[in-house]
Design a protein around this motif. Structure first.
Motif, PDB file in Angstrom:
ATOM      1  N   ILE A 174      -2.423  -5.664  -3.052  1.00 34.56           N
ATOM      2  CA  ILE A 174      -1.778  -4.891  -4.122  1.00 34.56           C
ATOM      3  C   ILE A 174      -1.366  -3.501  -3.625  1.00 34.56           C
ATOM      4  O   ILE A 174      -0.241  -3.051  -3.874  1.00 34.56           O
ATOM      5  CB  ILE A 174      -2.697  -4.816  -5.367  1.00 34.56           C
ATOM      6  N   ILE A 175      -2.256  -2.831  -2.919  1.00 40.57           N
ATOM      7  CA  ILE A 175      -1.887  -1.488  -2.424  1.00 40.57           C
ATOM      8  C   ILE A 175      -0.647  -1.549  -1.524  1.00 40.57           C
ATOM      9  O   ILE A 175       0.315  -0.805  -1.749  1.00 40.57           O
ATOM     10  CB  ILE A 175      -3.091  -0.796  -1.726  1.00 40.57           C
ATOM     11  N   PRO A 176      -0.604  -2.436  -0.518  1.00 39.54           N
ATOM     12  CA  PRO A 176       0.635  -2.512   0.292  1.00 39.54           C
ATOM     13  C   PRO A 176       1.874  -2.857  -0.536  1.00 39.54           C
ATOM     14  O   PRO A 176       2.952  -2.308  -0.312  1.00 39.54           O
ATOM     15  CB  PRO A 176       0.329  -3.619   1.308  1.00 39.54           C
ATOM     16  N   PHE A 177       1.716  -3.737  -1.507  1.00 38.64           N
ATOM     17  CA  PHE A 177       2.847  -4.104  -2.378  1.00 38.64           C
ATOM     18  C   PHE A 177       3.349  -2.876  -3.128  1.00 38.64           C
ATOM     19  O   PHE A 177       4.558  -2.617  -3.195  1.00 38.64           O
ATOM     20  CB  PHE A 177       2.407  -5.192  -3.373  1.00 38.64           C
ATOM     21  N   VAL A 178       2.437  -2.123  -3.693  1.00 40.71           N
ATOM     22  CA  VAL A 178       2.815  -0.933  -4.464  1.00 40.71           C
ATOM     23  C   VAL A 178       3.449   0.105  -3.543  1.00 40.71           C
ATOM     24  O   VAL A 178       4.466   0.718  -3.881  1.00 40.71           O
ATOM     25  CB  VAL A 178       1.580  -0.353  -5.192  1.00 40.71           C
ATOM     26  N   GLU A 179       2.870   0.284  -2.360  1.00 40.32           N
ATOM     27  CA  GLU A 179       3.391   1.327  -1.471  1.00 40.32           C
ATOM     28  C   GLU A 179       4.725   0.927  -0.838  1.00 40.32           C
ATOM     29  O   GLU A 179       5.462   1.776  -0.353  1.00 40.32           O
ATOM     30  CB  GLU A 179       2.312   1.702  -0.442  1.00 40.32           C
ATOM     31  N   LYS A 180       5.035  -0.359  -0.908  1.00 41.00           N
ATOM     32  CA  LYS A 180       6.354  -0.813  -0.460  1.00 41.00           C
ATOM     33  C   LYS A 180       7.403  -0.727  -1.578  1.00 41.00           C
ATOM     34  O   LYS A 180       8.551  -0.363  -1.339  1.00 41.00           O
ATOM     35  CB  LYS A 180       6.259  -2.268   0.023  1.00 41.00           C
ATOM     36  N   ASN A 181       6.990  -1.075  -2.779  1.00 38.33           N
ATOM     37  CA  ASN A 181       7.961  -1.215  -3.870  1.00 38.33           C
ATOM     38  C   ASN A 181       8.141   0.019  -4.742  1.00 38.33           C
ATOM     39  O   ASN A 181       9.030   0.058  -5.586  1.00 38.33           O
ATOM     40  CB  ASN A 181       7.589  -2.406  -4.750  1.00 38.33           C
TER      41      ASN A 181
END
Lengths: 377, 377
Positions: A251-258
């Motif tokens: 979730i953290i990588p997804f949020v920091e990408k999107n």
């Protein structure tokens, strides 16, 4: 042009006449009878329900001494309207429903409804200082329902993401992120519905009391794709920390990408209530140094050698804020006190925010409204 | 690490025990009694409600011959459970509620609920070919609640925006936009709730039947900031085309600024039902050449000289698709036929999509599912 306007006017008049007919099942409910419910007048509030054939109508409200009890009897007044009048409870958001001959019924005259797990309950908002940040601010952020693929859980999963007012108009600005976790029985909609998270952040940010931040509200039930309202297939979750691992690694990588998120620990906060407080403790224990702001709510932990080791790990990795809240009549109050003692014994600077009340959304809204002002400063 | 995991496990076990206690008013409803409702078995469906003290329980369903009538009587079976069994209606999404001693009651065992204006109704989804695009696809777009400032209406207003699957992962791609308008009594949530717009688009796009597109669902009541559930102040709207003007002059620029929208007429569609169909007719009359795809639904117009002038304006400006749908038992059927005749008489190529049924969401979902496949091609 004038002629075109005249035509449009006639079209819109036709459309106006359709008001009552568009909705397949539309009716005017009690409106024709001019029944109002709930009606706040000065220091009292009156609830009303038209029930022509009922033999007993009761009102169950979360402000009552025993909110889990059978409620209070309503009395039949004119025109088969049943009424219950009581002193206005202190400012807060309460929930209620009627009980008609033993069956729970929503108030058809009150469109403000919350979903509490599997139940739909009417809201009574009593205005005052306590609730001033729970209503709509003038400057409102965006609330987004979006999906991420969890490889580790083998599911496409939904999360709710709040971006603050101004996010769209400041395309170069990056923001810190609060990961805000719900409790058992809840889902990704709990914090925006019962928790009023968007309104609280809108108000705090507008008043300059909180930093503009992104708030990520995932679904904390690892076998579930999304709230049960969507009726999607569930899956048996594998591994005890499946969700916490997915939170940090997916979730953290997804949020920091999107999103335009500041991708480092000083711009990450984690907070959660009850089961989400457990997730907060687990995530910070398993991944120390990931979040600089740690806010478990209405949760505790028995003192043990392992807990001490865990807290030492967090201390060693460092953090900027450890804030936790619990109510004195919470059924977890004793274990919250043990967590407080363990934090002190292990030399972790922290704030133990003690309130009255128990394991309730009244407390969780208050906690969010309080600790959000301390984040990223 | 093993010790940390053990601690986390115990924390999570504690959290697990909290399942029933987090929710302030949580109870297990009828679940303890293992009552199921609705239950589809083969060619029948059974509804059940536990009502210990009721004297009469009825079921009102949108599939019944008279959906506005008093419904059908349920019969008391064992343990104070009331039951109603009927042949399964043909595949569609229906709504229903119970009537307990004269009072409308939602089914506490069915978490699937739609808000129809001011009423909350349970959903019965009958699976089949007709409903195959109304459920969740595998690839799901994002649904965003956001606010725009309307200078012309003097209000900050909410809209719901759907972006298709892949929007976030293809940051260079631009998309066409469908402006999808609700009817009288509705608001910005009508198309995603009752209309299943996100699911229909998800499914069509996943199957390659529709182009990936953005769908913008504004609030069509010009005096309203957002759905009444938010309880925001309203304002008397000024001018007959206030909303349509705001749509073209404020909402389109807002969308084309804040989303990766293709900013020209060949990438703009407008569709609306009932009052929103009226808005569609007005917007295309007042701003010919703005939308290349025009889809009014369940609306019509009396033949007149002015209408002819209007249609000539649209013809002159050009368009790629004029598609409109209406049911033969719609109360606007006669005026829809007049619009069809006027389009023909004025030489506007168009499709008049005639169905059975009336002024219902069953038709509007079907229309969206049909015309969305024709857009931007």
């Amino acid at each position: 042009m004038k002629k075109i306007l005249a035509i449009c006017a006639s079209l819109l008049l036709t459309a106006g006449a359709m008001f009552a007919q568009e909705l397949a099942n539309f009716n005017f409910g009690g409106r024709g009878a001019r029944v109002v419910s709930p009606e706040i007048q000065g220091d009292s509030v009156t609830f009303r329900l038209r029930a022509d054939y009922a033999t007993m109508v009761r009102l169950s409200g979360s402000w009552m001494e025993n909110p889990y009890g059978a409620g209070e009897e309503m009395r039949r007044v004119a025109n088969n309207v049943w009424e219950y009048k009581c002193p206005l409870p202190s400012p807060e958001i309460y929930t209620y429903n009627f009980i008609v001959d033993g069956v729970a019924v929503n108030d058809p005259l009150n469109i403000q409804v919350q979903r509490d797990g599997t139940r739909f309950l009417n809201m009574l908002i009593v205005p005052g200082k306590r609730t001033e940040n729970y209503g709509e601010a003038n400057q409102r952020g965006t609330v987004k329902y979006m999906w991420y693929d969890s490889q580790s859980l083998g599911l496409n999963r939904r999360m709710v993401v709040y971006t603050p007012y101004g996010y769209e108009n400041n395309p170069k600005q990056k923001y810190p992120v609060l990961y805000l976790l719900h409790g058992g029985g809840g889902d990704e909609e709990a914090w925006t519905s019962m928790g009023r998270a968007a309104q609280i952040l809108d108000n705090l940010i507008e008043k300059g009391l909180a930093k503009p931040m992104i708030v990520v509200m995932p679904n904390g039930n690892p076998g579930q794709q999304a709230a049960a309202t969507l009726n999607l297939p569930t899956k048996q979750a594998t591994g005890q920390n499946a969700y916490v691992n997915s939170l940090v690694k997916e979730i953290i990588p997804f949020v920091e990408k999107n999103f335009r998120a500041i991708p480092n620990r000083s711009a990450r906060a984690i907070a959660g209530l009850s089961m989400g407080g457990g997730h907060t403790l687990s995530a910070t224990a398993l991944y120390p140094g990931t979040f600089d702001y740690i806010c478990p709510l209405s949760i505790g932990s028995q003192r043990s050698e392992q807990l001490d080791q865990q807290l030492q790990g967090i201390k060693k990795a460092g953090y900027k804020l450890y804030w936790f809240g619990c109510g004195e009549s919470d059924f977890l109050w004793e274990s919250a006190k043990q967590l407080d003692a363990a934090l002190t014994a292990n030399g972790l600077e922290h704030t133990f925010f003690v309130t009255d009340g128990g394991h309730t959304w009244a407390n969780w809204r208050n906690y969010l409204n309080t600790f959000a002002q301390l984040l990223f400063k």
